[in-house]
Write a protein that holds these residues in place. Structure first.
Motif, short mmCIF file in Angstrom:
data_model
loop_
_atom_site.label_atom_id
_atom_site.label_comp_id
_atom_site.label_asym_id
_atom_site.label_seq_id
_atom_site.Cartn_x
_atom_site.Cartn_y
_atom_site.Cartn_z
N GLU A 13 1.25 -1.06 -0.07
CA GLU A 13 -0.28 -0.19 0.22
C GLU A 13 0.62 1.35 -0.13
O GLU A 13 1.85 1.16 1.30
N MET A 14 1.05 2.18 -0.80
CA MET A 14 1.40 3.38 -0.74
C MET A 14 1.34 4.41 -0.10
O MET A 14 2.34 5.26 0.28
N LEU A 15 -0.14 4.15 0.58
CA LEU A 15 -0.63 4.78 1.67
C LEU A 15 0.40 4.90 2.48
O LEU A 15 0.54 3.80 2.51
N PRO A 16 0.29 5.60 3.90
CA PRO A 16 1.02 5.03 5.45
C PRO A 16 -0.01 4.15 5.68
O PRO A 16 1.00 4.08 6.81
N ARG A 17 -1.77 4.28 5.35
CA ARG A 17 -1.76 3.11 6.66
C ARG A 17 -2.91 2.16 5.60
O ARG A 17 -3.30 2.88 4.37
N THR A 29 2.84 -0.36 4.23
CA THR A 29 2.25 0.53 3.87
C THR A 29 3.90 1.29 3.66
O THR A 29 4.33 1.39 4.01
N GLY A 30 3.09 2.65 2.65
CA GLY A 30 3.97 3.87 2.42
C GLY A 30 4.99 3.17 1.41
O GLY A 30 6.26 3.69 1.18
N THR A 31 4.98 2.35 1.11
CA THR A 31 5.63 1.18 -0.33
C THR A 31 5.14 1.44 -1.55
O THR A 31 3.65 1.67 -1.74
N GLY A 32 5.74 1.69 -2.04
CA GLY A 32 5.06 1.71 -4.03
C GLY A 32 5.40 0.38 -4.57
O GLY A 32 6.51 -0.55 -3.93
N LEU A 33 5.13 0.34 -5.75
CA LEU A 33 5.60 -1.27 -6.69
C LEU A 33 5.85 -0.09 -7.56
O LEU A 33 5.23 0.17 -8.42
N GLU A 34 7.35 -0.66 -8.39
CA GLU A 34 8.03 0.49 -9.62
C GLU A 34 7.54 -0.88 -10.53
O GLU A 34 8.48 -0.32 -12.07
N THR A 89 7.84 -11.14 -10.54
CA THR A 89 8.67 -10.24 -10.09
C THR A 89 8.70 -9.30 -9.57
O THR A 89 7.58 -8.14 -10.86
N ALA A 90 7.92 -8.59 -8.72
CA ALA A 90 8.14 -7.26 -7.99
C ALA A 90 8.59 -6.62 -7.86
O ALA A 90 10.39 -6.94 -7.26
N LYS A 91 9.48 -5.53 -8.26
CA LYS A 91 10.06 -4.30 -7.57
C LYS A 91 9.75 -3.33 -6.82
O LYS A 91 8.88 -2.95 -7.35
N ILE A 92 9.73 -3.52 -5.53
CA ILE A 92 8.81 -3.14 -4.08
C ILE A 92 9.84 -2.21 -3.81
O ILE A 92 11.49 -2.34 -3.68
N LYS A 93 8.93 -0.89 -4.09
CA LYS A 93 10.19 0.59 -2.97
C LYS A 93 9.98 0.79 -1.62
O LYS A 93 8.49 0.81 -1.49
N HIS A 94 10.27 0.20 -1.21
CA HIS A 94 10.04 0.33 0.41
C HIS A 94 10.09 1.60 1.06
O HIS A 94 11.26 2.83 0.25
N LYS A 95 10.26 2.18 2.54
CA LYS A 95 9.56 4.08 3.03
C LYS A 95 11.25 4.24 2.63
O LYS A 95 11.62 5.45 2.32
N ASP A 96 12.64 3.18 2.87
CA ASP A 96 13.62 3.88 2.69
C ASP A 96 14.24 4.05 2.09
O ASP A 96 14.88 4.45 1.09
N GLY A 97 12.48 4.39 0.62
CA GLY A 97 13.58 4.47 -0.75
C GLY A 97 14.30 3.42 -1.38
O GLY A 97 14.49 3.28 -2.37
N LYS A 98 14.82 2.61 -0.61
CA LYS A 98 15.77 0.56 -1.12
C LYS A 98 14.97 0.28 -1.94
O LYS A 98 12.81 -0.26 -1.76
N VAL A 99 14.71 -0.50 -3.57
CA VAL A 99 14.26 -0.60 -4.56
C VAL A 99 14.45 -2.59 -4.44
O VAL A 99 15.74 -2.15 -3.70
N VAL A 100 13.56 -3.26 -3.71
CA VAL A 100 13.75 -4.76 -3.68
C VAL A 100 12.67 -5.38 -4.24
O VAL A 100 11.64 -4.85 -4.93
#
Length: 464
Positions: free
Chosen positions: A202-206, A232-237, A247-258
């Motif tokens: 979820e890209m929003l905070p909650r 939460t607070g996480t994007g999908l790139e 395979t998903a590229k997930i951008k976490h709150k700290d900006g790291k893409v995993v």
């Protein structure tokens, strides 16, 4: 020669078919146009079949936890094909029911793809044949469809929309759910209870971002406790098929893409209104980001063209569509219905635990400048909840401290999607805290928590 009616309705979902029935009751000659199945998305691919699936997962959960009720259930398992088949049969039964209602109410059903060709005129393509209809008024009730990710369209194999997720041919082992609104959380709940390893992004905070913050926080803890991973607070790139999965590229709150691999992904990021290619542009019907603009009665800016349901915008709920349909038809028939009040439309999420709400959240009420009285009562303080083995959750009520107006109600826990209607009726009747306090609630019932929550707002809770 065109067939002539008082009203033609384009779309037979819970807005369209309800509007048709009410129009017939009011003496109008009505036709309804449907390109797929009577009942629309809700009945065939949404509200109803998903609840059948969720009922299965709920029972499966109880079977796995039979010992806590003093029961034995050994070697518990499931047949996925039969689970899906039951859900489809439920939808089929209701589809047949709508057909019967159309016949009973003398509504003419026209199968095919409809297009509004001019004011009061509608063309229906039936394969090589075209049927022409004329009517004094046309209601557009064409609904909406799932929104695709811009970089990854659903393929029905490993990348699913809600329609694919309802008829799986295989059980996901590791499932990614993109979006944490009601649809996303419901499917996450179903598949988690059926044994999948589930992650929600979820890209929003909650999660459940339209709900009260305390409800979202409770659901975060409850779903995490059940084993669902919440990001939460996480994007999908990025999302792409990869081998037998995605395979998903997930951008976490700290900006790291995993990068992470899943067996399947469900895209639940909203809807797109079905307003294209039905003739609205040529008539000059005004839209806002694809949704048809209407007044409180369903009227568009073009005389004789009305619109109801998901095609008109949020909230995208079946019961909102049905009520809009009745309002529009009563106005068409010369009545004086009340305009739609969206503040009195309840929202429900049928996950485990369930979520239900109506009116303002506490935060929204504060933003609006109200001085508040807020009451909260936990399930653990209710005898019926404890007896059911469902002692997790709470009921929260928000009042205007000056007038006693019930501004909002928010619930999380077992069967709250049934309980919420009590507060909806209270708001519709403009009930204050005084009437609610003086109302007698049956014992032992879950509804007693509604009473206690009201009492708690004024420092008078009895059982907690």
């Amino acid at each position: 020669m065109a067939d002539t009616f008082d009203l033609v309705i384009l779309g037979s979902g819970p807005g369209g078919y309800v509007a048709a029935i009410r129009a017939s009751q009011l003496g109008l000659k009505v036709a309804i146009v449907e390109r797929e199945r009577l009942g629309g998305i809700c009945l065939n691919w949404g509200c109803i079949p998903t609840k059948a699936l969720l009922r299965t997962s709920e029972i499966y959960h109880y079977m796995q936890n039979a010992e806590s009720y003093g029961l034995k259930a050994d070697n518990v398992g499931f047949d996925l094909a039969k689970v899906v088949d039951r859900s489809r049969k439920v939808a089929g039964q209701l589809n047949a029911g709508v057909k019967g209602l159309m016949k009973k109410n003398k509504v003419t059903v026209v199968e095919g793809v409809g297009t509004v060709t001019a004011k009061g005129k509608l063309s229906v393509k039936q394969g090589d044949k075209t049927v022409e209809l004329e009517a004094k008024n046309i209601i557009v009730a064409t609904g909406a469809r799932a929104r695709d990710l811009p970089f990854a369209k659903a393929d029905g194999k490993t990348i699913w929309t809600y329609r694919h997720a309802m008829v799986p041919t295989e059980m996901p082992t590791k499932l990614l759910v993109i979006g944490s609104g009601a649809i996303g959380v419901e499917f996450a709940s179903f598949y988690n209870d059926m044994g999948a390893d589930v992650t929600i992004v979820e890209m929003l905070p909650r999660i459940l971002p339209v709900e009260d913050e305390e409800v979202s926080a409770f659901m975060d803890k409850a779903l995490t406790k059940q084993g669902i991973t919440l990001l939460t607070g996480t994007g999908l790139e990025g999302l792409a098929p990869s081998g037998s999965g995605v395979t998903a590229k997930i951008k976490h709150k700290d900006g790291k893409v995993v990068e992470e691999t899943f067996s399947h992904a469900i895209v639940a990021i909203g809807i797109v209104p079905n307003t294209e290619n039905i003739g609205l542009e040529a008539l000059g019907v005004e839209t806002d980001r694809g949704h048809i603009k209407t007044d409180g009665y369903g009227r568009t800016n073009v005389d004789g063209i009305w619109a109801i349901g998901d095609v008109t915008g949020a909230p995208w709920l079946a019961h909102k569509a049905s009520h809009e349909g009745i309002i529009a038809v009563e106005k068409i028939a010369g009545g004086s219905p009340h305009q739609m009040d969206k503040a009195n439309i309840p929202g429900c999420t049928y996950s485990r635990p369930q979520v239900a709400s109506v009116g303002m959240t506490e935060a929204k009420a504060k933003e609006a400048g109200y001085e508040l009285k807020v009451g909260k009562f936990p399930f653990i303080g209710n005898g019926k909840a404890i007896a059911l083995g469902e002692a997790e959750g709470f009921v929260k009520t928000v009042f205007d401290a000056k007038t006693g107006e019930l501004l909002g109600a928010h619930m999380v826990g077992a069967e709250v999607t049934e309980l919420i209607q009590g507060y909806v009726v209270a708001r519709q009747l403009e009930t204050t805290e005084a009437e609610l306090m003086e109302t007698v609630f049956a014992h032992p019932t879950l509804s007693e928590m509604m009473h206690e929550s009201v009492l708690a707002a004024y420092g008078r809770a009895i059982h907690y």
